[in-house]
Write an enzyme that holds these catalytic residues in place. Structure first.
Site, mmCIF file in Angstrom:
data_model
loop_
_atom_site.group_PDB
_atom_site.id
_atom_site.type_symbol
_atom_site.label_atom_id
_atom_site.label_comp_id
_atom_site.label_asym_id
_atom_site.label_seq_id
_atom_site.Cartn_x
_atom_site.Cartn_y
_atom_site.Cartn_z
ATOM 1 C CD GLU A 122 100.802 -38.395 -10.290
ATOM 2 O OE1 GLU A 122 101.476 -38.977 -11.164
ATOM 3 O OE2 GLU A 122 101.306 -37.643 -9.415
ATOM 4 C CG HIS A 159 99.849 -35.505 -6.539
ATOM 5 N ND1 HIS A 159 100.709 -36.571 -6.458
ATOM 6 C CD2 HIS A 159 99.139 -35.526 -5.382
ATOM 7 C CE1 HIS A 159 100.530 -37.210 -5.311
ATOM 8 N NE2 HIS A 159 99.574 -36.575 -4.640
ATOM 9 C CG HIS A 211 109.232 -39.147 -7.556
ATOM 10 N ND1 HIS A 211 108.165 -38.480 -7.017
ATOM 11 C CD2 HIS A 211 110.297 -38.812 -6.812
ATOM 12 C CE1 HIS A 211 108.560 -37.771 -5.968
ATOM 13 N NE2 HIS A 211 109.861 -37.952 -5.824
#
Length: 237
Positions: free
Chosen positions: A70, A43, A190
């Protein structure tokens, strides 16, 4: 079996804290795949505080499983992804100064923008996923963007699970079911960890992939990286 994609942002954070190339991010990615993980997630953020854009380019040559990138689809991020052409891009609406992702997309409010972004990535052969809260009512508009998958933002589940409240998974199960009715694949990520992962994938139908980074890397400090990857794979069986 739900696939495990390991987010290696925190390995880059540790490297950047000291400078140099220890730990070696590329070697870590290769090792994680050799240990059995079915994907690598990164990410990159505009300030490059962990994953650098150059890391993303360098990783392309060593990720032999699924490469998932991401990020918030600002132009710089889109240009990077289109240059690399990973197997999957996950669209996350994080602010520039966000410490970590903290909310999913409102696919009603941002429908036109997301549809344009999804079309661009899919035109280049990249599977798309949209990071979303467990809101059943948004699944129709999510599907209308043309995305292939959604990624369920699992922080609220993890918080409730730690309190002993297992009913926190119900919204995720209902959302996954509705998403499947619209033909959407289900990813999740997450705050998933060794304590809550098995229960989540048991209760939420058709989860294709989980992306786990912070907890996995933290647990590796105690158990070792190879052991921890194996432990997560066991939880997914």
């Amino acid at each position: 079996m739900t696939k495990l994609s390991v987010n290696i942002n925190k390995i880059a954070t540790l490297r950047n804290a000291r400078g140099g190339n220890v730990p070696d991010l590329l070697k870590a990615a290769v090792d994680i795949q050799n240990f059995g993980a079915q994907g690598i997630t990164i990410h990159p953020r505009p300030d490059e505080r962990h994953i650098r854009y150059q890391d993303a380019l360098d990783l392309k040559s060593v990720v032999t499983t699924e490469f998932n990138i991401e990020g918030n689809p600002i132009q710089e991020f889109m240009d990077l992804v289109l240059r690399i052409k990973p197997e999957q891009v996950t669209l996350v609406p994080d602010a520039v100064d966000a410490i970590t992702s903290n909310a999913g997309w409102d696919t009603n409010k941002h429908s036109v923008f997301l549809k344009e972004v999804v079309e661009e990535f899919k035109r280049n052969g990249i599977r798309t996923s949209i990071f979303m809260d467990p809101v059943v009512a948004l699944m129709e508009s999510a599907a209308a963007t043309g995305t292939d998958r959604i990624e369920l933002y699992t922080e609220s589940f993890a918080v409730e699970f730690e309190k002993g409240n297992k009913s926190g998974v119900l919204a995720y199960a209902e959302t996954a079911k509705k998403a499947s009715e619209y033909g959407l694949g289900i990813n999740a990520g997450h705050d998933l960890n060794l304590q809550n992962l098995h229960y989540f994938v048991k209760e939420v139908p058709r989860v294709l992939e989980v992306s786990i980074g912070h907890a996995l890397i933290a647990e590796a400090l105690y158990f070792g990286l190879q052991n921890v990857v194996g432990m997560y794979l066991q939880k997914l069986k």
